[in-house]
Each structure stands twice: as structure tokens, then as C-alpha cells.
Design a protein around this motif. Structure first.
Motif, PDB file in Angstrom:
ATOM      1  N   MET A 239      17.869 -27.213  36.620  1.00  0.00           N
ATOM      2  CA  MET A 239      18.120 -28.637  36.368  1.00  0.00           C
ATOM      3  C   MET A 239      19.407 -29.117  37.045  1.00  0.00           C
ATOM      4  O   MET A 239      19.571 -30.298  37.293  1.00  0.00           O
ATOM      5  N   ARG A 240      20.312 -28.187  37.355  1.00  0.00           N
ATOM      6  CA  ARG A 240      21.529 -28.656  38.031  1.00  0.00           C
ATOM      7  C   ARG A 240      21.341 -28.666  39.548  1.00  0.00           C
ATOM      8  O   ARG A 240      22.198 -29.176  40.272  1.00  0.00           O
ATOM      9  N   GLY A 241      20.260 -28.109  40.048  1.00  0.00           N
ATOM     10  CA  GLY A 241      19.953 -28.161  41.482  1.00  0.00           C
ATOM     11  C   GLY A 241      20.870 -27.273  42.299  1.00  0.00           C
ATOM     12  O   GLY A 241      22.096 -27.339  42.183  1.00  0.00           O
ATOM     13  N   LEU A 242      20.293 -26.427  43.129  1.00  0.00           N
ATOM     14  CA  LEU A 242      21.093 -25.555  44.002  1.00  0.00           C
ATOM     15  C   LEU A 242      21.303 -26.232  45.354  1.00  0.00           C
ATOM     16  O   LEU A 242      20.569 -27.179  45.703  1.00  0.00           O
ATOM     17  N   ASN A 243      22.258 -25.745  46.108  1.00  0.00           N
ATOM     18  CA  ASN A 243      22.472 -26.297  47.447  1.00  0.00           C
ATOM     19  C   ASN A 243      21.264 -26.027  48.329  1.00  0.00           C
ATOM     20  O   ASN A 243      20.722 -24.928  48.353  1.00  0.00           O
ATOM     21  N   THR A 244      20.867 -27.059  49.082  1.00  0.00           N
ATOM     22  CA  THR A 244      19.741 -26.897  49.982  1.00  0.00           C
ATOM     23  C   THR A 244      19.809 -27.965  51.089  1.00  0.00           C
ATOM     24  O   THR A 244      20.811 -28.672  51.217  1.00  0.00           O
ATOM     25  N   VAL A 245      18.721 -28.052  51.837  1.00  0.00           N
ATOM     26  CA  VAL A 245      18.626 -29.036  52.921  1.00  0.00           C
ATOM     27  C   VAL A 245      17.354 -29.840  52.708  1.00  0.00           C
ATOM     28  O   VAL A 245      16.315 -29.271  52.375  1.00  0.00           O
ATOM     29  N   ASP A 246      17.439 -31.168  52.887  1.00  0.00           N
ATOM     30  CA  ASP A 246      16.246 -32.009  52.778  1.00  0.00           C
ATOM     31  C   ASP A 246      15.366 -31.772  54.008  1.00  0.00           C
ATOM     32  O   ASP A 246      15.822 -31.967  55.138  1.00  0.00           O
ATOM     33  N   TYR A 247      14.133 -31.361  53.791  1.00  0.00           N
ATOM     34  CA  TYR A 247      13.240 -30.987  54.902  1.00  0.00           C
ATOM     35  C   TYR A 247      12.941 -32.186  55.800  1.00  0.00           C
ATOM     36  O   TYR A 247      12.715 -32.035  56.997  1.00  0.00           O
ATOM     37  N   GLU A 248      13.021 -33.386  55.226  1.00  0.00           N
ATOM     38  CA  GLU A 248      12.693 -34.597  55.980  1.00  0.00           C
ATOM     39  C   GLU A 248      13.874 -35.074  56.832  1.00  0.00           C
ATOM     40  O   GLU A 248      13.722 -35.369  58.005  1.00  0.00           O
ATOM     41  N   THR A 249      15.075 -35.085  56.213  1.00  0.00           N
ATOM     42  CA  THR A 249      16.232 -35.671  56.895  1.00  0.00           C
ATOM     43  C   THR A 249      17.120 -34.620  57.567  1.00  0.00           C
ATOM     44  O   THR A 249      17.950 -34.967  58.415  1.00  0.00           O
ATOM     45  N   GLY A 250      16.991 -33.373  57.143  1.00  0.00           N
ATOM     46  CA  GLY A 250      17.870 -32.323  57.675  1.00  0.00           C
ATOM     47  C   GLY A 250      19.269 -32.369  57.080  1.00  0.00           C
ATOM     48  O   GLY A 250      20.162 -31.626  57.503  1.00  0.00           O
ATOM     49  N   GLU A 251      19.494 -33.251  56.097  1.00  0.00           N
ATOM     50  CA  GLU A 251      20.815 -33.392  55.470  1.00  0.00           C
ATOM     51  C   GLU A 251      20.989 -32.392  54.319  1.00  0.00           C
ATOM     52  O   GLU A 251      20.029 -32.096  53.601  1.00  0.00           O
ATOM     53  N   ALA A 252      22.255 -31.969  54.136  1.00  0.00           N
ATOM     54  CA  ALA A 252      22.567 -31.127  52.971  1.00  0.00           C
ATOM     55  C   ALA A 252      22.360 -31.942  51.696  1.00  0.00           C
ATOM     56  O   ALA A 252      22.639 -33.152  51.670  1.00  0.00           O
ATOM     57  N   CYS A 253      21.875 -31.310  50.655  1.00  0.00           N
ATOM     58  CA  CYS A 253      21.634 -32.020  49.387  1.00  0.00           C
ATOM     59  C   CYS A 253      21.509 -31.006  48.261  1.00  0.00           C
ATOM     60  O   CYS A 253      21.638 -29.807  48.485  1.00  0.00           O
ATOM     61  N   ARG A 254      21.243 -31.502  47.065  1.00  0.00           N
ATOM     62  CA  ARG A 254      20.924 -30.622  45.940  1.00  0.00           C
ATOM     63  C   ARG A 254      19.403 -30.541  45.831  1.00  0.00           C
ATOM     64  O   ARG A 254      18.696 -31.525  46.071  1.00  0.00           O
ATOM     65  N   ALA A 255      18.909 -29.354  45.458  1.00  0.00           N
ATOM     66  CA  ALA A 255      17.457 -29.135  45.386  1.00  0.00           C
ATOM     67  C   ALA A 255      16.814 -30.034  44.337  1.00  0.00           C
ATOM     68  O   ALA A 255      17.466 -30.461  43.372  1.00  0.00           O
ATOM     69  N   ALA A 256      15.537 -30.302  44.526  1.00  0.00           N
ATOM     70  CA  ALA A 256      14.779 -31.139  43.593  1.00  0.00           C
ATOM     71  C   ALA A 256      14.784 -30.504  42.203  1.00  0.00           C
ATOM     72  O   ALA A 256      14.804 -29.281  42.066  1.00  0.00           O
ATOM     73  N   THR A 257      14.749 -31.362  41.192  1.00  0.00           N
ATOM     74  CA  THR A 257      14.767 -30.870  39.812  1.00  0.00           C
ATOM     75  C   THR A 257      13.513 -31.348  39.096  1.00  0.00           C
ATOM     76  O   THR A 257      13.531 -32.344  38.400  1.00  0.00           O
ATOM     77  N   GLU A 258      12.415 -30.645  39.332  1.00  0.00           N
ATOM     78  CA  GLU A 258      11.183 -30.949  38.605  1.00  0.00           C
ATOM     79  C   GLU A 258      11.322 -30.423  37.184  1.00  0.00           C
ATOM     80  O   GLU A 258      12.015 -29.425  36.953  1.00  0.00           O
ATOM     81  N   ARG A 259      10.608 -31.076  36.250  1.00  0.00           N
ATOM     82  CA  ARG A 259      10.517 -30.549  34.884  1.00  0.00           C
ATOM     83  C   ARG A 259      10.120 -29.066  34.961  1.00  0.00           C
ATOM     84  O   ARG A 259       9.257 -28.703  35.761  1.00  0.00           O
TER      85      ARG A 259
END
Ligand code: EPS
Length: 376
Positions: free
Chosen positions: A311-331
Motif C-alpha cells: 500500500m505504500r508503493g515501492l520505487n518503480t518506473v511508469d511503463y508509459e512515461t518512463g518516469e520514476a514513480c511509486r508502484a500502483a497500489t491495488e487493493r
């Protein structure tokens, strides 16, 4: 040959399994399948999805008047959540612009799946990679459990470690009866309480937990598997089947990795004569020697990694934009170790039934039971 195949996406209409190669005249108790399905949904640490689902099996083929016919058995477990997801998951036209997932989760199939299957939306990957699929595998595995029981073989297990709390005690098969009534399938109630507190803290920290399950097979005669053909070893077959379960990162039989650290005299189970029988006083081999069952209890442990949706999201990269971000937080769940325990048991049942049928052959329960009883 006994085979199984499943289909189904996590938020699709249903999960299905076809089981081919079950002998005729095996008694099938659907209430027992439903009990194992409910058990798979239970346990401390599950998420909101389990409040939506009430898993029940429907048998579409291969069984008449509660007995198998020898034809392929078709099982269905519906996803109640499909009612909420039909607009996004329907095979006949769906809104694929909604519910997209591109902030790929480390530890999940998202990133590698996107590349391999040439997709731009990880929804098309995660729906199948999801552990939801294991519901129907438990249903199919319970058919194999009924088959084994007809031969006098029982399978049970428990949670040996969760969220860093481990139980080092050795339990007899009888001591483990009824252990699934406890919220974490842990026989030691003090450790269970500690583990629940640890899971609460992990949930607070928006993190997830894994653990270790132990499964035992009681009453199997010796000689299943092979010491002649490496592809037919019982330990290899069981380990391969269990490694095929989502989130499993390790399997060991008996002492497993610990055997590598001891001298041979503290590992191998010495043999003594007793009333014309060959008996052991230890079972470090976990019931398998030379790739074959040796008549002792089979002891298999499996390690489950923590769930990759934090739920806190790990460091990752958005596959669409290539930008650094936090991972998606699905239920998601914080911990699914109890589900894992039921799934490993069911998988062991199926893999073992395959080996039993491979050795004994036979098309109906009468001849198979007679052949099994004839074994020394
Ligand atoms: C899962 C994510 C969650 C879990 C699911 C496995 O699903 P959802 O995204 O719908 O909340 O609940 O497990 C089950 C549905 C189940 O029945 O075990 C995942 O990503 O693997």
C-alpha cells in the motif's frame, strides 16, 4: 495419465479447471471441496476482496450421482466480483481505457509480462498472474485428496513461520489435526498471537508479509517416484508442482537446506530391525530417498515471498512515461500465508495422485485400490 489445466482471470467471469485421467467410481463430495475453498479464503491478513467472494465449486462434467465417470471433470468457481468488473473485463467489448496499470509493481509479473506479451496495460498480465487462480486449483486438488484418501493416504499441514515469527517445534501428524481452526493455522497459540500483532504492525506500515508452510503426507506406501529416471523422481515432481504456485520462492523436503550443514551421521535416518520390519527413529529425509517415497511421512516445506502489492508503493518506473514513480497500489492482502498453506496441500495432493496413478495404472477405483493394497 492424470492432468489438469485451469483458465480464468482474477476479475473475469469465472475460473475453470479440467481434470483428465481420474479413474471411474471415485466418490466426490462437493461439500468437502467447498470446505477447502472456504479455508483458502480464511486466515488473518486477507484483504477486502475476500469479503466479496464466497467461493463454491460447480461440477459441469465428468461426475454422475457423486461418482466420477472416468471422463474429464470440469470444475467452475465463479468470481462474484465480475459483477463490478464486467464493463472492463468482458470478452465481448470492454472499456480498456479504464483500470489501466502502468506503474509496474516490483515482485509482480507486471513488467516482464508487459514485454513478453507485447502489451501496454499490465491489467492484461496481472489478471492471470494473480493468485486468485489458485481457487480452482484447490478445487481440483481436493478431488486428488479424495482419491488419496480412498487408498488410506492423508494430507495435512500448518503455518510454520509468518511475518518473521517462526515455530521450530516438530509436531506429530495427530497434533496437527484441526490446526486450521486457528486464525493463522499455527499450532502454538502464543506464537500465533505474536504473529497476528506483527501482521497488524506490518499493515500499519503499509507493508506485506510472507512465511513458510509445512505439508505432511501420512500413510503413503514406499516406492512412488523413481531412482532410475531423474525426470520421474518424486521429490523433483513435488517441488516442481509447488514452485508453480504464485509467490513460492523455495521448497525443501525433510531437513532440506539444513542437511547441508550437518555431518552424515546427523542427517541419514538409520535403519533398525523390528519384528521383521525395517524401522527408522528419525525422518530427516522427509519420507523420500533416492527420488522415491520410503514409507515414512513426506515432509515438504514451501517459502512464500511477501505479496508484491504494497500500500505504500515501492520505487518503480511508469511503463508509459518512463518516469520514476511509486508502484500502483491495488487493493490487496497484507498476508496470505493461510491461503498458501491450503494451496500447497492441494497441489501436493494432485502431484502425488499423478505419481500413484503413474505407477499403478488402472481405470477404475476397484482395480486401483486392489493394486495399492497388493504393494509391499
Ligand atoms: C491478488 C490481488 C487481490 C487478492 C487476490 C490476489 O485481488 P484484488 O485485486 O481483487 O483485491 O485478493 O487473491 C484473490 C482474489 C483470492 O481469491 O485469493 C494478486 O494480485 O495476486
Amino acid at each position: 495419465m492424470l492432468k489438469w489445466m485451469t483458465s480464468g482471470e482474477s476479475h473475469g467471469r469465472a475460473l475453470t479447471a479440467i481434470v483428465e485421467g481420474l479413474p471411474s467410481n471415485l466418490e466426490v463430495d462437493t461439500a468437502e471441496i467447498d470446505r477447502y475453498l472456504a479455508l483458502r479464503q480464511s486466515g488473518y491478513g486477507r484483504g477486502a476482496r475476500q469479503k466479496i467472494e464466497t467461493d463454491r465449486v460447480r461440477i459441469l462434467a465428468g461426475v454422475r450421482d457423486r461418482r466420477t465417470l472416468g471422463s474429464p471433470v470440469c470444475l467452475v468457481v465463479e468470481n462474484k466480483d465480475y459483477a463490478n468488473w464486467e464493463p472492463y473485463m468482458s470478452p465481448y467489448g470492454a472499456d480498456v481505457t479504464a483500470r489501466r496499470l502502468t506503474r509496474v509493481r516490483p515482485g509482480h509479473a507486471d513488467l516482464t509480462g508487459l514485454r513478453k506479451y507485447d502489451q501496454t496495460d499490465a491489467r492484461n498480465i496481472l489478471e492471470r498472474a494473480s493468485a486468485r487462480e489458485t481457487a480452482v486449483r484447490v478445487a481440483a486438488g481436493t478431488l486428488a485428496r479424495m482419491f488419496l484418501r480412498a487408498l488410506g493416504v492423508e494430507v495435512n499441514g500448518y503455518v510454520r513461520a509468518v511475518a518473521g515469527i517462526a515455530d521450530e517445534r516438530e509436531y506429530s501428524f495427530d497434533e496437527l489435526r484441526g490446526v486450521q481452526e486457528n486464525e493463522l493455522f499455527m499450532p502454538d497459540t502464543v506464537l500465533c498471537k505474536q504473529a497476528k500483532e506483527r501482521i497488524d504492525a506490518i499493515r500499519e506500515a503499509k507493508d506485506t508479509a510472507g512465511g513458510i508452510v509445512e505439508v505432511r503426507v501420512h500413510g503413503l506406501k514406499s516406492g512412488f517416484g523413481s531412482c532410475m529416471s531423474y525426470g520421474e523422481k518424486l521429490d523433483g515432481h513435488l517441488a516442481g508442482a509447488v514452485m508453480g504456485i504464485q509467490a513460492i520462492k523455495g521448497v525443501e523436503i525433510g531437513l532440506g537446506f539444513a542437511a547441508a550443514m550437518r555431518p552424515g551421521s546427523a542427517v541419514h535416518d538409520e535403519i533398525y530391525p523390528e519384528n521383521g520390519k525395517f524401522v527408522r527413529r528419525t525422518n530427516n529425509a522427509g519420507g523420500i530417498e533416492g527420488g522415491m517415497s520410503n514409507g515414512e511421512e513426506i515432509v515438504l516445506r514451501a517459502a512464500m515471498k511477501p505479496i508484491p502489492t504494497l500500500m505504500r508503493g515501492l520505487n518503480t518506473v511508469d511503463y508509459e512515461t518512463g518516469e520514476a514513480c511509486r508502484a500502483a497500489t491495488e487493493r490487496s492482502d497484507v498476508c496470505a500465508i493461510c491461503a498458501c498453506e491450503v494451496i500447497v496441500e492441494s497441489t501436493v495432493c494432485f502431484a502425488l495422485a499423478q505419481k500413484v496413478l503413474e505407477r499403478l495404472g488402472g481405470d477404475n477405483m476397484r482395480e486401483i485400490v486392489a493394486r495399492y493394497n497388493d504393494l509391499i
